[in-house]
Design a protein around this motif. Structure first.
Motif, mmCIF file in Angstrom:
data_model
loop_
_atom_site.group_PDB
_atom_site.id
_atom_site.type_symbol
_atom_site.label_atom_id
_atom_site.label_comp_id
_atom_site.label_asym_id
_atom_site.label_seq_id
_atom_site.Cartn_x
_atom_site.Cartn_y
_atom_site.Cartn_z
ATOM 1 N N ILE A 1 0.839 -1.203 0.000
ATOM 2 C CA ILE A 1 0.000 0.000 0.000
ATOM 3 C C ILE A 1 0.877 1.257 0.000
ATOM 4 O O ILE A 1 0.690 2.157 -0.832
ATOM 5 C CB ILE A 1 -0.901 0.033 1.267
ATOM 6 C CG1 ILE A 1 -1.791 -1.192 1.316
ATOM 7 C CG2 ILE A 1 -1.659 1.349 1.381
ATOM 8 C CD1 ILE A 1 -3.174 -1.019 0.874
ATOM 9 N N GLU A 2 1.846 1.285 0.913
ATOM 10 C CA GLU A 2 2.671 2.497 1.029
ATOM 11 C C GLU A 2 3.474 2.761 -0.236
ATOM 12 O O GLU A 2 3.648 3.900 -0.652
ATOM 13 C CB GLU A 2 3.609 2.385 2.232
ATOM 14 C CG GLU A 2 2.884 2.743 3.517
ATOM 15 C CD GLU A 2 3.654 2.332 4.764
ATOM 16 O OE1 GLU A 2 4.881 2.164 4.671
ATOM 17 O OE2 GLU A 2 3.005 2.164 5.810
ATOM 18 N N ALA A 3 3.961 1.697 -0.869
ATOM 19 C CA ALA A 3 4.765 1.885 -2.082
ATOM 20 C C ALA A 3 3.918 2.402 -3.241
ATOM 21 O O ALA A 3 4.392 3.167 -4.079
ATOM 22 C CB ALA A 3 5.418 0.563 -2.469
ATOM 23 N N ASN A 4 2.647 1.994 -3.265
ATOM 24 C CA ASN A 4 1.828 2.254 -4.455
ATOM 25 C C ASN A 4 0.883 3.447 -4.373
ATOM 26 O O ASN A 4 0.333 3.861 -5.380
ATOM 27 C CB ASN A 4 0.993 1.004 -4.789
ATOM 28 C CG ASN A 4 1.798 -0.024 -5.548
ATOM 29 O OD1 ASN A 4 2.106 0.165 -6.720
ATOM 30 N ND2 ASN A 4 2.161 -1.101 -4.874
ATOM 31 N N GLU A 5 0.679 3.994 -3.172
ATOM 32 C CA GLU A 5 -0.412 4.968 -3.058
ATOM 33 C C GLU A 5 -0.078 6.362 -3.587
ATOM 34 O O GLU A 5 -0.974 7.108 -3.949
ATOM 35 C CB GLU A 5 -0.911 5.063 -1.608
ATOM 36 C CG GLU A 5 0.091 5.628 -0.642
ATOM 37 C CD GLU A 5 -0.462 5.728 0.779
ATOM 38 O OE1 GLU A 5 -1.649 5.459 1.004
ATOM 39 O OE2 GLU A 5 0.332 6.086 1.659
ATOM 40 N N TRP A 6 1.196 6.715 -3.680
ATOM 41 C CA TRP A 6 1.533 8.121 -3.961
ATOM 42 C C TRP A 6 1.997 8.388 -5.394
ATOM 43 O O TRP A 6 2.190 9.526 -5.788
ATOM 44 C CB TRP A 6 2.601 8.609 -2.973
ATOM 45 C CG TRP A 6 3.793 7.692 -2.863
ATOM 46 C CD1 TRP A 6 3.944 6.682 -1.966
ATOM 47 C CD2 TRP A 6 4.969 7.682 -3.683
ATOM 48 N NE1 TRP A 6 5.147 6.036 -2.159
ATOM 49 C CE2 TRP A 6 5.797 6.632 -3.208
ATOM 50 C CE3 TRP A 6 5.417 8.446 -4.757
ATOM 51 C CZ2 TRP A 6 7.028 6.337 -3.773
ATOM 52 C CZ3 TRP A 6 6.649 8.146 -5.332
ATOM 53 C CH2 TRP A 6 7.445 7.100 -4.840
ATOM 54 N N GLY A 7 2.201 7.346 -6.189
ATOM 55 C CA GLY A 7 2.854 7.527 -7.496
ATOM 56 C C GLY A 7 1.967 8.108 -8.589
ATOM 57 O O GLY A 7 2.452 8.500 -9.644
ATOM 58 N N GLY A 8 0.659 8.164 -8.367
ATOM 59 C CA GLY A 8 -0.232 8.749 -9.376
ATOM 60 C C GLY A 8 -0.664 7.756 -10.437
ATOM 61 O O GLY A 8 -1.348 8.112 -11.393
ATOM 62 N N HIS A 9 -0.272 6.473 -10.288
ATOM 63 C CA HIS A 9 -0.629 5.496 -11.322
ATOM 64 C C HIS A 9 -1.873 4.694 -10.961
ATOM 65 O O HIS A 9 -2.425 3.993 -11.783
ATOM 66 C CB HIS A 9 0.552 4.571 -11.600
ATOM 67 C CG HIS A 9 1.178 3.993 -10.372
ATOM 68 N ND1 HIS A 9 2.114 4.664 -9.619
ATOM 69 C CD2 HIS A 9 0.978 2.820 -9.745
ATOM 70 C CE1 HIS A 9 2.472 3.914 -8.590
ATOM 71 N NE2 HIS A 9 1.792 2.797 -8.641
ATOM 72 N N LEU A 10 -2.301 4.772 -9.705
ATOM 73 C CA LEU A 10 -3.413 3.927 -9.249
ATOM 74 C C LEU A 10 -4.617 4.742 -8.794
ATOM 75 O O LEU A 10 -4.472 5.842 -8.251
ATOM 76 C CB LEU A 10 -2.967 3.098 -8.040
ATOM 77 C CG LEU A 10 -2.134 1.845 -8.293
ATOM 78 C CD1 LEU A 10 -1.841 1.165 -6.978
ATOM 79 C CD2 LEU A 10 -2.856 0.886 -9.234
ATOM 80 N N ALA A 11 -5.806 4.123 -8.980
ATOM 81 C CA ALA A 11 -7.024 4.722 -8.415
ATOM 82 C C ALA A 11 -7.348 4.057 -7.074
ATOM 83 O O ALA A 11 -7.812 4.703 -6.146
ATOM 84 C CB ALA A 11 -8.192 4.545 -9.376
ATOM 85 N N ALA A 12 -7.088 2.731 -6.986
ATOM 86 C CA ALA A 12 -7.424 2.016 -5.751
ATOM 87 C C ALA A 12 -6.741 0.654 -5.747
ATOM 88 O O ALA A 12 -6.261 0.181 -6.785
ATOM 89 C CB ALA A 12 -8.942 1.838 -5.645
ATOM 90 N N MET A 13 -6.719 0.056 -4.553
ATOM 91 C CA MET A 13 -6.115 -1.278 -4.397
ATOM 92 C C MET A 13 -7.080 -2.170 -3.628
ATOM 93 O O MET A 13 -7.952 -1.683 -2.904
ATOM 94 C CB MET A 13 -4.812 -1.175 -3.601
ATOM 95 C CG MET A 13 -3.727 -0.428 -4.314
ATOM 96 S SD MET A 13 -2.248 -0.237 -3.285
ATOM 97 C CE MET A 13 -2.267 1.511 -2.959
ATOM 98 N N ALA A 14 -6.888 -3.483 -3.770
ATOM 99 C CA ALA A 14 -7.661 -4.457 -3.000
ATOM 100 C C ALA A 14 -6.725 -5.596 -2.639
ATOM 101 O O ALA A 14 -5.793 -5.902 -3.386
ATOM 102 C CB ALA A 14 -8.837 -4.974 -3.819
ATOM 103 N N SER A 15 -6.977 -6.192 -1.487
ATOM 104 C CA SER A 15 -6.048 -7.193 -0.974
ATOM 105 C C SER A 15 -6.781 -8.275 -0.211
ATOM 106 O O SER A 15 -7.865 -8.032 0.342
ATOM 107 C CB SER A 15 -5.058 -6.489 -0.042
ATOM 108 O OG SER A 15 -4.452 -7.389 0.857
#
Ligand code: AHM
Ligand code: MG
Length: 339
Positions: A77-91
């Motif tokens: 989550i921390e690696a992926n949330e700030w880069g501007g490439h994602l709208a949302a994640m699920a796990s």
């Protein structure tokens, strides 16, 4: 000797070839790989890092979480949330979706993961892994709000734009497909980078090796019983050849073996919990593994249909899984059709 090709270079080249992957997808995959490196480090430390053992919490599936399940989830989550490439994640470890916070730009992709698959193997120093699946957020109709919801995730596996896994074993290996075959990258710990070690991976269509948790045999349905009994009968049986069996109890490790030397993996529906379609989860276990396996020339079904064609109805949906060498998967699937 030719120069080693890093994951970064491989992805840049994928981007250049006919614009095969857009720049944001390249960035996303690099970030996922970086997160896998961090998870690999935590896994490697084991007791020295105080990361083993249970966290005394349950996930949405009612399973006890291990400390490393939670650590791996947070790292992704921390690696992926700030880069501007994602709208949302699920796990696997979160009940609902994780929408990228407003303070960061919103991207067009959705990322799903099982942060640490094979949890029962964490404490016993056996291979485990991270599985990931990438979807595109569906475009809203004109006039619709720009938000993202769980509904946006409910796309068939055939819609995945990339998928893969990272296995933490004797080596840390990242396996990736962007829909153009399967490539493997081995982590070079001294350099700190993933290096391309195999390209155009192909699963042999025939095999003499099956993977299933045999302790559940009495609970299986007739087609799976029949298939395994025929394998066990060996040379004297209807198959006319001996079969070998392996079961790591980490899907990543079992699938990795199949990509390396062929085989069939099954986690079928069984009578222990007849109302559940299976143990494994469709959206962040079966679908990404399905894309990898199909891209390597293998097959994946739930006994009735191709898994990548299933329209999911919920995020944590379960599914019966039969995957691997094409001819064997087709055989087990055909036994279901004769029911
Ligand atoms: P997990 O995501 O909670 O780790 O469960 C999935 C794992 C798979 O990796 C593996 O194939 C299976 O569960 C093993 O199940 P069993 O312990 O019934 O053999
Ligand atoms: Mg799992």
């Amino acid at each position: 000797m030719s120069k080693p090709i890093s994951l970064t270079r491989y992805l840049v080249e994928q981007q250049r070839v006919d614009g095969h992957i857009p720049s944001h997808l390249r960035l996303l995959l690099e970030v996922v790989a970086r997160a896998c490196k961090s998870i690999s480090q935590a896994v490697n430390k084991g007791d020295l890092g105080g990361v083993l053992g249970s966290a005394s919490t349950e996930n949405v599936q009612g399973e006890m979480q291990k400390k490393l399940d939670i650590i791996a989830n947070e790292v992704l989550i921390e690696a992926n949330e700030w880069g501007g490439h994602l709208a949302a994640m699920a796990s696997e470890e979160m009940e609902g979706i994780y929408v990228v916070p407003n303070r960061y730009p919103q991207g067009e992709y959705l990322l799903l993961f099982d942060p640490l698959d094979g949890s029962s193997n964490i404490d016993v120093n056996v291979s485990i892994g991270t599985i990931f699946s990438v979807l595109k957020k569906p475009e809203g109709l004109p006039g619709q709000s720009q938000g993202v919801s769980e509904q946006d995730f409910l796309q068939a596996g055939a819609q995945q734009v990339a998928a893969g896994y990272c296995v933490f074993g004797p080596q840390t290996t990242l396996v990736l497909t962007v829909g153009d075959g399967v490539a493997m990258f081995t982590l070079d710990r001294e350099q700190g980078s993933f290096i391309l070690t195999r390209e155009n991976v192909q699963i042999p269509p025939d095999t003499q090796e099956f993977a299933i948790n045999m302790s559940n045999m009495r609970h299986w349905d007739e087609p799976v019983q029949r298939y395994v009994n025929e394998c066990l009968a060996g040379k004297e049986g209807p198959r006319g050849k001996d079969f070998n069996m392996r079961w790591v109890a980490s899907m990543v490790a079992d699938v990795h073996r199949i990509l390396t030397r062929g085989g069939i993996f099954m986690y079928p529906w069984d009578k222990r919990e007849p109302n559940k379609p299976g143990k494994l989860r469709l959206m962040y276990e079966a679908n990404p593994m399905g894309m990898v396996v199909e891209q390597a020339g293998g097959a994946i079904t739930n006994g009735q249909q191709r898994i990548l064609d299933i329209q999911p109805t919920k995020l944590h949906e379960r599914v019966s899984v039969i995957l691997g060498s094409k001819n064997e998967v087709e055989r087990v699937t055909s036994y279901h059709a004769k029911l």
